[in-house]
Design an enzyme around this catalytic site. Structure first.
Site, PDB file in Angstrom:
ATOM      1  N   GLY A 233       0.790  -1.220   0.000  1.00  0.00           N
ATOM      2  CA  GLY A 233       0.000   0.000   0.000  1.00  0.00           C
ATOM      3  C   GLY A 233       0.819   1.266   0.000  1.00  0.00           C
ATOM      4  O   GLY A 233       0.289   2.356   0.195  1.00  0.00           O
TER       5      GLY A 233
ATOM      6  N   GLY B  22       2.551   2.439  -2.604  1.00  0.00           N
ATOM      7  CA  GLY B  22       2.581   3.091  -3.906  1.00  0.00           C
ATOM      8  C   GLY B  22       3.851   2.873  -4.686  1.00  0.00           C
ATOM      9  O   GLY B  22       4.072   3.514  -5.720  1.00  0.00           O
ATOM     10  N   LEU B  23       4.701   1.956  -4.222  1.00  0.00           N
ATOM     11  CA  LEU B  23       5.955   1.658  -4.923  1.00  0.00           C
ATOM     12  C   LEU B  23       5.913   0.306  -5.628  1.00  0.00           C
ATOM     13  O   LEU B  23       6.934  -0.178  -6.104  1.00  0.00           O
ATOM     14  CB  LEU B  23       7.140   1.701  -3.941  1.00  0.00           C
TER      15      LEU B  23
ATOM     16  N   GLU C  24      -1.320 -12.399 -10.342  1.00  0.00           N
ATOM     17  CA  GLU C  24      -2.033 -11.410  -9.536  1.00  0.00           C
ATOM     18  C   GLU C  24      -3.424 -11.102 -10.085  1.00  0.00           C
ATOM     19  O   GLU C  24      -4.414 -11.136  -9.353  1.00  0.00           O
ATOM     20  CB  GLU C  24      -1.229 -10.117  -9.475  1.00  0.00           C
TER      21      GLU C  24
ATOM     22  N   ASP D 112       3.960  -2.521 -12.804  1.00  0.00           N
ATOM     23  CA  ASP D 112       4.852  -2.876 -11.706  1.00  0.00           C
ATOM     24  C   ASP D 112       5.655  -4.132 -11.993  1.00  0.00           C
ATOM     25  O   ASP D 112       6.847  -4.218 -11.673  1.00  0.00           O
ATOM     26  CB  ASP D 112       4.054  -3.074 -10.418  1.00  0.00           C
TER      27      ASP D 112
END
Length: 338
Positions: free
Chosen positions: A107, A109-110, A145, A157
């Site tokens: 959570g 944001g990276l 995912e 990502d």
């Protein structure tokens, strides 16, 4: 023997959200990002008991699963189970010890969750000598995912963590193309001198923000369509400014991208985030943004070089924490410890 891997977390400058279905397939997305020296780690050790032990070093959590029973998804370490189901389901002759660690919380944001999946896949590739290319690792992480676990999110990502470095990534129904950017070292050094990364002090669940964004797109809300198209254009313009060493333009475009980002969903910002952003702008930041879907995590600012220290002081006064970082150009890596 222990097999370890690490995959770098990423900073997205613009385009995040255009890598989410159905926008990705219908209009094509584009993201500009870099990976940094914050990592997700996975370690694999072997033993003779018929079980899998998973240890989260971040949360001091240990879970044990029997090799003789199927791994079912119940919200408990499902990312680990899904990777094992995909890649090691037939390996019943030895027990496994998994150790997991990330340099940033979920959570943030990276891209930490996707990066951890990439790191785990890399461990299995090394152990089982799987002939997976970087593109195949990233795509498999995405399928695990978004498909196997139905976790909401985009596609950038997994590719950023796998390839590493500065990339302009293009997404379409047919393919994902990673374009590594050849940026002179002096430009990269100057960019980093201007950038300020801060942790807001709170994490968030991105799924709700993404649901809102997707719903607005599916409903063909004109303001959201314009914002997403604008973000894609921002990513292209930022890439060109970086390659042409127009860093002042880069800062202004970062601000423009943040304005477009906020138009995609109401939850992307809130009063505390707006206060941090406006305070930064008031004291010398040219532009900035939330580093992920929004709602919390890390914020990135491009500052005037002689005002960066003032911006940092003011943001820390509001409770944010300045985080030092450097670039990572290696992508996912694995090695053995004997």
């Amino acid at each position: 023997m222990i097999i370890r891997s690490r995959a770098p977390l990423r900073l997205s400058f613009a385009g995040g959200g255009t890598d989410v279905e159905p926008y990705l397939s219908e209009r094509g997305g584009a993201v500009l990002s870099t990976t940094i020296d914050k990592y997700a780690y996975a370690s694999l050790r072997f033993h003779d008991e018929p079980r899998i032990n998973v240890t989260s070093l971040d949360y001091d959590l240990l879970a044990k699963f029997s090799l003789e029973e199927p791994l079912t998804y119940d919200g408990n370490l499902d990312l680990v189970k899904a990777v094992i189901n995909r890649l090691a389901n037939g390996q019943k002759d030895r027990g496994l010890d998994f150790f997991l660690h990330t340099d940033a919380p979920p959570g943030s944001g990276l891209g930490s969750s996707s990066t951890l999946v990439v790191a785990m896949i890399a461990v299995f590739r090394h152990w089982l000598h799987l002939p997976l290319t970087n593109y195949e690792i990233a795509e498999l992480a995405y399928e695990i995912e978004r498909g196997d676990l139905a976790i909401k999110g985009g596609k950038q990502d997994q590719y950023a963590a796998t390839f590493g470095g500065f990339n302009f990534i293009e997404f379409s129904r047919e393919a994902t193309i990673v374009n590594p950017l050849r940026i002179p070292p002096d430009v990269l050094n100057e960019l980093r001198y201007h950038l300020l990364l801060v942790y807001t002090g709170k994490t968030r669940l991105s799924a709700g923000i993404i649901d809102s964004q997707v719903d607005s797109y599916v409903q063909r809300r004109e303001d959201v369509l314009a914002a997403m198209d604008g973000l894609k254009d921002n990513a292209i313009a930022l890439k060109n400014a970086l390659l042409q060493n127009r860093l002042d333009d880069f800062g202004e475009l970062l601000h423009e991208a943040w304005i477009n980002k906020k138009r995609m969903a109401d939850q992307i910002s809130d009063p505390s985030i707006d206060e941090l952003y406006e305070t930064a702008r008031k004291h010398g930041a040219v532009g900035g943004k939330i580093t992920g879907a929004g709602g919390g995590g890390y914020m990135l600012f491009y500052c005037r070089f002689d005002k960066k220290h003032l911006v940092a002081e003011e943001l820390e006064r509001l409770g944010a924490k300045v985080v030092d970082f450097n670039y990572d150009f290696d992508g996912v890596q694995t090695w053995e410890v004997r």
